[in-house]
Enzyme design. Structure first.
Site, PDB file in Angstrom:
ATOM      1  N   SER A 228       0.797  -1.229   0.000  1.00  0.00           N
ATOM      2  CA  SER A 228       0.000   0.000   0.000  1.00  0.00           C
ATOM      3  C   SER A 228       0.831   1.282   0.000  1.00  0.00           C
ATOM      4  CB  SER A 228      -1.000   0.061   1.164  1.00  0.00           C
ATOM      5  OG  SER A 228      -1.842  -1.053   1.163  1.00  0.00           O
ATOM      6  N   SER A 266      -2.037  -4.163  -3.118  1.00  0.00           N
ATOM      7  CA  SER A 266      -1.513  -2.845  -2.747  1.00  0.00           C
ATOM      8  C   SER A 266      -2.665  -1.852  -2.678  1.00  0.00           C
ATOM      9  CB  SER A 266      -0.475  -2.378  -3.771  1.00  0.00           C
ATOM     10  OG  SER A 266       0.070  -1.132  -3.390  1.00  0.00           O
ATOM     11  N   ASP A 268      -3.792   1.605  -2.816  1.00  0.00           N
ATOM     12  CA  ASP A 268      -3.217   2.846  -3.347  1.00  0.00           C
ATOM     13  C   ASP A 268      -4.289   3.925  -3.305  1.00  0.00           C
ATOM     14  OD1 ASP A 268      -0.966   1.252  -3.927  1.00  0.00           O
ATOM     15  OD2 ASP A 268      -1.823   0.694  -5.860  1.00  0.00           O
TER      16      ASP A 268
END
Length: 342
Positions: A228, A266, A268
């Site tokens: 992240s 991830s 984002d």
């Protein structure tokens, strides 16, 4: 290419500090916990010196990949308003920090949740579990309060605050910040960014456009992108929440330039806000009449957003220090690895 200093991204000038605090009124504070298996912390961004509940700011978010456990994004997106400081921490500490934000706001506004509406706490997170024993849930309300107390215009970067236990590209990541200045007609504006960088596959790392990761990746096993990144953009340009949503989306351009593919695991997320005007809490107070930047003139701000996010990520990697944490897990810094390759 020599690597005695981090590369400078783009041709736009930086602000005085090359930090999000180049946008006037913004301050940033950290509390860092560094004790054996506990390697974590809190970072707080104050958007202005006023009570943000009574004097809200226009804001928006862009969910580039929604693998995350943040608090407050839904209402921020619906109403287009920021009404607390922005807090960053680890995944399992989000709710403790949100409670601290609510308590802080209630002390200043005792009728919150009674005669007044409730407050929308905003806490964003990354998972620092490789270096930090996240099950300790070591972050408390006191640490949030300390970070608020420590807030100032000089922003420490790297393995500090919420960035203490974060990893990027199998290296030490963390907090990074930068700013860029834009002229639109006769007006001069600043865009500042602050990131919590905790993502990336080392083989994909681009360093100022150079495929540095391909030279380094032989030291690391193949992996997938997860971890992240939180990207906060601030500007003094008069934008409404819809325009700020467009600005937030350009954080993805800066992120992509470093080698991210916004992988499945991830989270984002970008948040953008403007300090050019405030929105009153009181329903009988007049709303501001503000002339916004024309839509056709936003490209300079978009460029500044992309450049400042990329620069912030580079700064997070460059200014980090090595950290050993949970179960002896260790993250070296990019500078160390580059020096070993020379």
């Amino acid at each position: 290419m020599m690597h005695n200093a981090p590369p400078r991204i783009g041709s736009l000038p930086s602000g005085q500090r090359d930090a999000i605090t180049d946008v006037a009124g913004i301050t940033v504070g950290h509390t860092t916990l560094a004790d054996g298996d506990v390697q974590t912390g809190v970072t707080v961004i104050h958007p202005h010196a006023l009570d943000p509940f009574q004097h809200k700011l226009p804001a928006a978010a862009a969910i580039i990949n929604g693998f995350g456990k943040s608090v407050g994004l839904m209402q921020l997106t619906e109403l287009g308003q920021l009404e607390t400081p922005i807090a960053l921490t680890n995944t399992f500490s989000v709710h403790a920090v949100a409670q601290a934000q609510i308590a802080q706001c209630a002390r200043t506004n005792p009728e919150i949740g009674r005669e007044l509406s409730t407050v929308n706490a905003l806490v964003l997170e990354c998972n620092d579990g490789y270096l930090n024993d996240i099950q300790h849930m070591a972050v408390t309300a006191q640490h949030y309060e300390q970070a608020c107390t420590y807030a100032g215009v000089d922003v420490a970067q790297g393995a500090v605050g919420a960035g203490r236990g974060m990893s990027s590209f199998q290296l030490k990541g963390g907090i990074g910040t930068a700013s860029r200045c834009v002229t639109i007609g006769a007006a001069h504006y600043t865009v500042g960014a602050l990131v919590l960088a905790n993502y990336g596959v080392q083989a994909n790392l681009l360093w100022g456009g150079e495929p540095l990761g391909q030279r380094l990746a032989a030291q690391q096993p193949a992996t997938v992108e997860k971890g992240s990144i939180i990207m906060v953009l601030a500007t003094d340009a008069p934008l409404d929440s819809r325009q700020l949503g467009r600005l937030a989306l350009r954080a993805a351009a800066g992120l992509a330039r470093t080698g991210s593919v916004y992988g499945h695991g991830s989270g984002d997320i970008a948040v953008a806000f403007s300090t050019a005007y405030t929105l009153p809490q009181a329903p009988d107070a007049p709303m501001p009449a503000v002339a916004m930047v024309h839509e056709a003139k936003l490209d300079g701000l978009f460029q500044a957003a992309a450049d400042s996010v990329e620069q912030s990520i580079i700064h997070a990697l460059w200014y980090a220090e090595p950290v050993t944490g949970r179960n002896g897990h260790h993250r070296a810094t990019l500078r160390e690895v580059i020096n070993q390759k020379k």
